[in-house]
Design a protein around this motif. Structure first.
Motif, PDB file in Angstrom:
ATOM      1  N   LEU A 132       0.831  -1.193   0.000  1.00  0.00           N
ATOM      2  CA  LEU A 132       0.000   0.000   0.000  1.00  0.00           C
ATOM      3  C   LEU A 132       0.873   1.255   0.000  1.00  0.00           C
ATOM      4  CD1 LEU A 132      -2.570  -1.035   2.767  1.00  0.00           C
ATOM      5  CD2 LEU A 132      -2.604  -1.600   0.325  1.00  0.00           C
ATOM      6  N   MET A 133       0.555   2.180  -0.881  1.00  0.00           N
ATOM      7  CA  MET A 133       1.237   3.473  -0.910  1.00  0.00           C
ATOM      8  C   MET A 133       0.236   4.535  -0.488  1.00  0.00           C
ATOM      9  SD  MET A 133       3.796   3.286  -4.209  1.00  0.00           S
ATOM     10  CE  MET A 133       2.496   3.418  -5.443  1.00  0.00           C
ATOM     11  N   LEU A 134       0.524   5.193   0.632  1.00  0.00           N
ATOM     12  CA  LEU A 134      -0.383   6.185   1.198  1.00  0.00           C
ATOM     13  C   LEU A 134       0.281   7.555   1.128  1.00  0.00           C
ATOM     14  CD1 LEU A 134      -1.512   4.251   4.427  1.00  0.00           C
ATOM     15  CD2 LEU A 134      -2.460   4.102   2.103  1.00  0.00           C
ATOM     16  N   ASP A 135      -0.360   8.483   0.425  1.00  0.00           N
ATOM     17  CA  ASP A 135       0.207   9.820   0.233  1.00  0.00           C
ATOM     18  C   ASP A 135      -0.489  10.810   1.163  1.00  0.00           C
ATOM     19  OD1 ASP A 135       1.607  11.956  -0.718  1.00  0.00           O
ATOM     20  OD2 ASP A 135       0.616  12.037  -2.675  1.00  0.00           O
ATOM     21  N   GLU A 136       0.236  11.269   2.179  1.00  0.00           N
ATOM     22  CA  GLU A 136      -0.248  12.262   3.139  1.00  0.00           C
ATOM     23  C   GLU A 136      -1.611  11.877   3.732  1.00  0.00           C
ATOM     24  OE1 GLU A 136       1.608  14.577   4.120  1.00  0.00           O
ATOM     25  OE2 GLU A 136       2.923  15.289   2.542  1.00  0.00           O
ATOM     26  N   PRO A 137      -1.738  10.693   4.328  1.00  0.00           N
ATOM     27  CA  PRO A 137      -3.066  10.254   4.794  1.00  0.00           C
ATOM     28  C   PRO A 137      -3.630  11.053   5.958  1.00  0.00           C
ATOM     29  CG  PRO A 137      -1.371   8.738   5.544  1.00  0.00           C
ATOM     30  CD  PRO A 137      -0.710   9.676   4.576  1.00  0.00           C
ATOM     31  N   THR A 138      -2.799  11.829   6.677  1.00  0.00           N
ATOM     32  CA  THR A 138      -3.313  12.558   7.843  1.00  0.00           C
ATOM     33  C   THR A 138      -3.482  14.052   7.590  1.00  0.00           C
ATOM     34  OG1 THR A 138      -1.155  13.085   8.855  1.00  0.00           O
ATOM     35  CG2 THR A 138      -2.094  10.916   9.323  1.00  0.00           C
ATOM     36  N   GLU A 139      -3.213  14.516   6.381  1.00  0.00           N
ATOM     37  CA  GLU A 139      -3.218  15.959   6.123  1.00  0.00           C
ATOM     38  C   GLU A 139      -4.583  16.576   6.398  1.00  0.00           C
ATOM     39  OE1 GLU A 139      -1.679  19.122   2.764  1.00  0.00           O
ATOM     40  OE2 GLU A 139      -2.454  17.192   2.096  1.00  0.00           O
ATOM     41  N   GLY A 140      -4.592  17.592   7.234  1.00  0.00           N
ATOM     42  CA  GLY A 140      -5.804  18.346   7.494  1.00  0.00           C
ATOM     43  C   GLY A 140      -6.828  17.658   8.373  1.00  0.00           C
ATOM     44  N   LEU A 141      -6.450  16.551   9.014  1.00  0.00           N
ATOM     45  CA  LEU A 141      -7.425  15.777   9.784  1.00  0.00           C
ATOM     46  C   LEU A 141      -7.314  16.061  11.278  1.00  0.00           C
ATOM     47  CD1 LEU A 141      -7.247  12.309   7.999  1.00  0.00           C
ATOM     48  CD2 LEU A 141      -8.655  14.306   7.441  1.00  0.00           C
ATOM     49  N   ALA A 142      -8.431  15.881  11.967  1.00  0.00           N
ATOM     50  CA  ALA A 142      -8.474  16.072  13.413  1.00  0.00           C
ATOM     51  C   ALA A 142      -7.600  15.025  14.106  1.00  0.00           C
ATOM     52  CB  ALA A 142      -9.910  15.958  13.908  1.00  0.00           C
ATOM     53  N   PRO A 143      -7.027  15.358  15.261  1.00  0.00           N
ATOM     54  CA  PRO A 143      -6.145  14.421  15.964  1.00  0.00           C
ATOM     55  C   PRO A 143      -6.771  13.053  16.223  1.00  0.00           C
ATOM     56  CG  PRO A 143      -5.948  16.605  16.926  1.00  0.00           C
ATOM     57  CD  PRO A 143      -7.054  16.685  15.918  1.00  0.00           C
ATOM     58  N   VAL A 144      -8.063  12.997  16.526  1.00  0.00           N
ATOM     59  CA  VAL A 144      -8.697  11.704  16.802  1.00  0.00           C
ATOM     60  C   VAL A 144      -8.711  10.826  15.549  1.00  0.00           C
ATOM     61  CG1 VAL A 144     -11.048  12.540  16.322  1.00  0.00           C
ATOM     62  CG2 VAL A 144     -10.702  10.581  17.858  1.00  0.00           C
ATOM     63  N   ILE A 145      -8.864  11.436  14.369  1.00  0.00           N
ATOM     64  CA  ILE A 145      -8.840  10.671  13.114  1.00  0.00           C
ATOM     65  C   ILE A 145      -7.414  10.240  12.787  1.00  0.00           C
ATOM     66  CG2 ILE A 145      -9.450  10.675  10.676  1.00  0.00           C
ATOM     67  CD1 ILE A 145     -11.843  10.873  12.530  1.00  0.00           C
ATOM     68  N   VAL A 146      -6.456  11.110  13.058  1.00  0.00           N
ATOM     69  CA  VAL A 146      -5.039  10.765  12.858  1.00  0.00           C
ATOM     70  C   VAL A 146      -4.684   9.538  13.687  1.00  0.00           C
ATOM     71  CG1 VAL A 146      -2.660  11.551  13.194  1.00  0.00           C
ATOM     72  CG2 VAL A 146      -4.374  13.122  12.242  1.00  0.00           C
ATOM     73  N   GLN A 147      -5.126   9.515  14.933  1.00  0.00           N
ATOM     74  CA  GLN A 147      -4.863   8.359  15.799  1.00  0.00           C
ATOM     75  C   GLN A 147      -5.501   7.099  15.241  1.00  0.00           C
ATOM     76  OE1 GLN A 147      -6.246   9.499  19.685  1.00  0.00           O
ATOM     77  NE2 GLN A 147      -4.698  11.094  19.944  1.00  0.00           N
ATOM     78  N   GLN A 148      -6.703   7.236  14.700  1.00  0.00           N
ATOM     79  CA  GLN A 148      -7.398   6.079  14.125  1.00  0.00           C
ATOM     80  C   GLN A 148      -6.631   5.525  12.923  1.00  0.00           C
ATOM     81  OE1 GLN A 148     -11.506   6.879  13.261  1.00  0.00           O
ATOM     82  NE2 GLN A 148     -11.947   4.794  12.598  1.00  0.00           N
ATOM     83  N   ILE A 149      -6.127   6.414  12.083  1.00  0.00           N
ATOM     84  CA  ILE A 149      -5.356   5.969  10.915  1.00  0.00           C
ATOM     85  C   ILE A 149      -4.045   5.328  11.361  1.00  0.00           C
ATOM     86  CG2 ILE A 149      -4.106   6.787   8.875  1.00  0.00           C
ATOM     87  CD1 ILE A 149      -6.383   8.821   8.502  1.00  0.00           C
ATOM     88  N   GLY A 150      -3.429   5.867  12.408  1.00  0.00           N
ATOM     89  CA  GLY A 150      -2.214   5.252  12.954  1.00  0.00           C
ATOM     90  C   GLY A 150      -2.474   3.831  13.441  1.00  0.00           C
ATOM     91  N   ARG A 151      -3.575   3.639  14.144  1.00  0.00           N
ATOM     92  CA  ARG A 151      -3.918   2.283  14.613  1.00  0.00           C
ATOM     93  C   ARG A 151      -4.162   1.351  13.443  1.00  0.00           C
ATOM     94  NH1 ARG A 151      -6.826   5.325  18.560  1.00  0.00           N
ATOM     95  NH2 ARG A 151      -8.781   5.075  17.400  1.00  0.00           N
ATOM     96  N   LEU A 152      -4.788   1.874  12.394  1.00  0.00           N
ATOM     97  CA  LEU A 152      -5.044   1.058  11.213  1.00  0.00           C
ATOM     98  C   LEU A 152      -3.739   0.606  10.562  1.00  0.00           C
ATOM     99  CD1 LEU A 152      -6.856  -0.100   8.943  1.00  0.00           C
ATOM    100  CD2 LEU A 152      -6.678   2.149   7.845  1.00  0.00           C
ATOM    101  N   ILE A 153      -2.791   1.532  10.373  1.00  0.00           N
ATOM    102  CA  ILE A 153      -1.517   1.177   9.741  1.00  0.00           C
ATOM    103  C   ILE A 153      -0.770   0.147  10.585  1.00  0.00           C
ATOM    104  CG2 ILE A 153       0.734   2.069   9.027  1.00  0.00           C
ATOM    105  CD1 ILE A 153      -0.695   4.672   8.237  1.00  0.00           C
ATOM    106  N   SER A 154      -0.807   0.311  11.903  1.00  0.00           N
ATOM    107  CA  SER A 154      -0.173  -0.677  12.784  1.00  0.00           C
ATOM    108  C   SER A 154      -0.814  -2.043  12.624  1.00  0.00           C
ATOM    109  CB  SER A 154      -0.284  -0.216  14.242  1.00  0.00           C
ATOM    110  OG  SER A 154       0.464   0.955  14.454  1.00  0.00           O
TER     111      SER A 154
END
Length: 237
Positions: free
Chosen positions: A159-181
């Motif tokens: 998977l190639m993810l380009d700037e997946p957290t740009e402009g997102l609220a911290p709670v969504i950033v954390q959710q994406i981090g958990r997903l990548i893990s």
């Protein structure tokens, strides 16, 4: 990382152009199976261009891009996708004329092992709730969830993810981090372009620094602390 770990992607002397503009100047790096690798660099350094070149989206490129030992530099993007590479672009590419369910089901399944809709809705319950909503009426976070969920269906393992957290609220950033893990724990390989260094530092096994269309440095997560002085110079973090 042991020397016996299989190489998933090998990029060598990659050159790429947008029209007459020469963007990549001999970029070289590699990604091993099961790793999360992050490309770091200032805006305009060539990070997104590297992902698009690997995916075959740019028409004019040269050098070598080997995926699982096969050189794909001359393949079209649809053929590269069928090998098991998926690209989630920064702009998300959600189709405004389709609802969430239609956007989600749009990419074809290329092989077994993709996430089921049930699993996707467990990961992203908002998408289930908004299934019949027009794709572009979602919040930025929901659109990012949809863009990532869409490629997880396909069975792609790289998977190639380009700037997946740009402009997102911290709670969504954390959710994406958990997903990548979670994806890493399940053996998927992720190549990440990310301006949020704090986010990337918690996830990546290795980092490459990109400047003026080439890789100028690289180090592992274990070497991160001892290289922070360099990163301040490279990135201004």
């Amino acid at each position: 990382m042991t020397s016996s770990t299989k190489m998933s992607l090998e990029v060598s002397n990659l050159e790429a152009w947008y029209g007459e503009s020469h963007i990549l100047h001999g970029m070289s790096f590699d990604v091993r199976e099961g790793e999360v690798v992050t490309l770091l660099g200032r805006n305009g350094a060539g990070k997104t261009t590297a992902l698009k070149s690997i995916m075959g989206i740019l028409g004019k490129r040269s050098g070598q891009v080997k995926f699982q030992g096969k050189d794909v530099i001359h393949l079209s993007s649809d053929k590269i996708a069928k090998l098991g590479i998926a690209f989630c672009p920064e702009e998300r590419a959600i189709f405004s004329t389709l609802d969430v369910g239609e956007n989600l089901m749009l990419p074809p399944v290329i092989r077994d092992g993709g996430l089921s809709l049930e699993t996707i809705f467990d990961l992203f319950p908002n998408l289930k709730e908004r299934l019949r909503s027009q794709g572009t009426k979602l919040s930025g976070g929901e659109q990012q969830m949809l863009a990532i969920a869409r490629i997880l269906r396909t069975g792609s393992r790289f998977l190639m993810l380009d700037e997946p957290t740009e402009g997102l609220a911290p709670v969504i950033v954390q959710q994406i981090g958990r997903l990548i893990s979670r994806l890493k724990a399940e053996g998927l390989t992720v190549l990440l372009v990310e301006q949020n260094f704090k986010f990337a530092s918690t996830l990546a096994d290795r980092f490459y620094v990109v400047e003026h269309g080439r890789v100028i440095d690289g180090f592992s997560n274990a070497e991160l602390k001892s290289n922070m002085h360099k990163l301040h110079v490279y990135l201004g973090v």
